[in-house]
Design an enzyme around this catalytic site. Structure first.
Site, PDB file in Angstrom:
ATOM      1  N   CYS A 263      -6.326   3.233 -19.609  1.00 27.46           N
ATOM      2  CA  CYS A 263      -7.187   3.781 -18.558  1.00 27.46           C
ATOM      3  C   CYS A 263      -8.182   4.769 -19.147  1.00 27.46           C
ATOM      4  O   CYS A 263      -8.003   5.277 -20.257  1.00 27.46           O
ATOM      5  CB  CYS A 263      -6.366   4.425 -17.446  1.00 27.46           C
TER       6      CYS A 263
ATOM      7  N   CYS B 261      -6.586   8.147 -20.265  1.00 23.52           N
ATOM      8  CA  CYS B 261      -5.805   8.112 -21.509  1.00 23.52           C
ATOM      9  C   CYS B 261      -6.687   7.801 -22.726  1.00 23.52           C
ATOM     10  O   CYS B 261      -6.367   8.204 -23.840  1.00 23.52           O
ATOM     11  CB  CYS B 261      -4.678   7.101 -21.397  1.00 23.52           C
TER      12      CYS B 261
ATOM     13  N   HIS C 188      -5.427   7.594 -13.695  1.00 27.61           N
ATOM     14  CA  HIS C 188      -4.285   7.125 -14.480  1.00 27.61           C
ATOM     15  C   HIS C 188      -3.207   6.499 -13.594  1.00 27.61           C
ATOM     16  O   HIS C 188      -2.707   5.409 -13.881  1.00 27.61           O
ATOM     17  CB  HIS C 188      -3.684   8.252 -15.319  1.00 27.61           C
TER      18      HIS C 188
ATOM     19  N   ASP D 170       0.875  -1.177   0.000  1.00 33.22           N
ATOM     20  CA  ASP D 170       0.000   0.000   0.000  1.00 33.22           C
ATOM     21  C   ASP D 170       0.903   1.215   0.000  1.00 33.22           C
ATOM     22  O   ASP D 170       2.002   1.172   0.555  1.00 33.22           O
ATOM     23  CB  ASP D 170      -0.871   0.056   1.257  1.00 33.22           C
TER      24      ASP D 170
END
Lengths: 399, 399
Positions: free
Chosen positions: B349, B352, B378, B287
């Site tokens: 994504c 994009c 993104h 994380d």
């Protein structure tokens, strides 16, 4: 050929709720699709409706959006948007876009401005740079942005200005409208391949009627502007600081001088009940920052009718103001601390379908940016559903 | 019965790119679904990943998210989330959630704190209110939140602290881990209907190994914590201010004392190349705030390989740091003023696929909130695609 503006339904004068109603249901054809009227335009000031993507706008039911020429002219600049293939491509919104002329913002936002015969000189509030915006330039910019509906440059004085000032503003507005129409007509008369507008697509041009709250000035302005035969007419200079009760009779009067076969746009209006009222006076198109700005301040709309299908827009015969068909609630209110229900249990928006008041309150209070998006979605959905219900009620003869 | 943690693939030692690699591909079963490992958890600090909805997280490919007990405990409070039906319902995220213990934030955010034998006393940075967080209380809170994976309360000293301080912290961490395990085991042994966790669902508990950059302290801590037999092991106290080059040998060493049949979580890591490196050392779970925080500062990732299918994670034999397989670009850079291409032309994504660098730059510079969302989408997509490619490369024996 199908006409650009088609009226499908005018309210029969005898209907119970529709006495004296001039409400009409119509459709406006633009280069990027048809718009059902009456309708409301979410405001994409800088080529984005604050917090939302174009996909979300479509999902909410937006059919047309408004973008601000003044803001886009300063940043990122027209050349960049033109380079991207126009505003639709730049922001990835495939539907109709109306751009304003930039005039209103020059008067309300610029650091300094001076009205001259040729146009308005102003200095940008961002870096102080000086520009001259002429009626011709305003058309050129909007052509380059690729707007479906363009607006003529006007002078919009504050509501409290003197009769003399407002008369002067309306006179300049007419002079500028003639010049705007001239460059517009010259371009439109060219074959598609030589038109300067992006992709050669047919653009529409609306004129603006000014004249403040003075019926004689409004009549004069309306007669002058309509004599130029635009694709539609905007009513400018309302809700700009004057007393609201003084505006309504003048709005009604102004509309009476507009041709019925062209769309009418009441600029900057309004609250939900103002929209209903204006539709009954014969207005077709609206834009306002209220739903999006309110969302950012935690204020959201809740329908007070439990059954949307029973929804009627009623008028109080005395004041002509419809009974409140909604409430505004503040999501930060402590009474929602343990309210696990959605903002509006009868609402079908993404926010109400997925999140509770307590969650939205938590996001809002902890300044999570998601809060503003979810509240904006709800408020715009409320507005666009209202427009849909208005159209349905016109269809049924109930408005 | 299927085991909670299944390893599918360990890298064969003989593979070219995988020499000395301890990378493994595995799957962790939780009450809200399986998680493919190695994986990365976007951080939903206050029950929301900044700027994103759960729908977007799913679309980006997130399989598990992390939420912060400390923040949720202070606002909106555990009772409210419990009332909403647990964290999953509250934020409308149906997948697995890992919550931390709150310990790290008590040490990094609280206005004041004092470590006692029974727990850590602290005063909230929001309103100064005092609380005592004990290992038992940390479990109770995480149970009430309904976390799929809970973490034991630990003491996490800064990386520059003395050997003595770090030793003391590891000792307390062990003492607290025993107490946490005790209340956890008592609850887990109850029949489903009497378990305090939300819906009686099976929760997992991870222990934390501390010990700073001292191999002997790490060994001691790892032996102690693993003796308690948790569902997985978190490596705490790395990347907390110590010199990075000192950490890697200690991470490797620490892992060697962890059982191979339990998942390993390197807390707070890291940059993309750190993740690749840690995977090769045998880490399964990550994380980090980097992708989301960078996005909010306009920094976005661009793959430097034109073909994703050709993508190989290579190591520089000397430094063991993989060759840079990406670039960080700043979207506000003036060289993107007329760059109409997407952030990364090979990226799939939403951002994009729909928007250009010049549009994102414009939104970012004009402080449109949409900018932060689109850049966050993104960057998280980049991270989660990286994890997917890591898993694929382990499968192929290339990592």
């Amino acid at each position: 050929m199908e006409s650009v503006f088609q009226i499908f339904k005018k309210i029969p004068a005898c209907r119970q709720a529709g006495k004296n109603s001039k409400a009409r249901k119509s459709r406006l054809k633009t280069a990027h699709g048809k718009v059902n009227l009456p309708n409301f335009m979410p405001i994409a000031t800088r080529a984005a409706v604050k917090n939302l993507t174009s996909d979300e706008l479509k999902e909410i039911g937006a059919e047309i959006i408004l973008s601000n020429t003044y803001h886009l002219f300063l940043r990122p600049g027209v050349e960049i948007i033109k380079g991207a293939g126009g505003l639709h491509q730049f922001m990835n919104w495939p539907g109709p876009i109306l751009t304003d002329s930039g005039g209103y913002q020059v008067f309300s936002l610029a650091k300094w401005r001076k009205i001259k015969k040729e146009g308005v000189e102003f200095s940008s509030e961002i870096d102080g740079q000086k520009f001259l915006l002429t009626p011709e330039k305003a058309i050129e910019i909007q052509k380059d942005l690729g707007a479906d509906i363009m607006i003529c440059l006007d002078v919009c004085p504050a509501g409290q200005e003197s009769y003399e000032e407002i008369k002067k503003a309306a006179d300049i507005t007419f002079a500028w409208a003639k010049r705007a129409k001239k460059v517009f007509a010259r371009n439109e008369s060219l074959p598609e391949s030589r038109r300067s507008a992006f992709g050669g697509k047919k653009q529409l041009l609306f004129g603006i009627v000014q004249g403040g709250i003075y019926p004689d000035l409004r009549e004069k302005s309306a007669r002058e502007i309509t004599s130029l035969s635009f694709d539609g007419y905007a009513l400018g200079g309302f809700f700009v600081g004057e007393e609201e009760k003084n505006s309504w009779p003048v709005i009604r009067k102004t509309i009476s001088f507009l041709p019925s076969d062209k769309p009418r746009y009441l600029m900057g209006a309004g609250r939900p009940e103002q929209i209903v009222k204006a539709v009954k006076l014969g207005i077709d198109l609206f834009d306002c920052v209220i739903p999006t700005r309110n969302a950012r301040h935690g204020l959201v709309y809740v329908n007070t009718k439990s059954q949307i299908t029973n929804y009627k827009l009623q008028t109080n015969s005395k004041s002509q103001i419809p009974n409140k068909f909604y409430e505004e609630i503040h999501i930060a209110n402590s009474k929602y601390t343990k309210d696990f229900s959605p903002v509006d249990k009868n609402c079908s928006c993404f926010t109400c379908q997925n999140f509770s008041r307590v969650y939205l309150r938590h996001l809002y209070l902890t300044k999570e940016p998601l809060a503003l998006r979810l509240l904006t979605i709800h408020n715009l959905y409320f507005y666009l559903s209202l427009m849909k219900r208005i159209r349905e009620n016109i269809e049924l003869g109930n408005l």
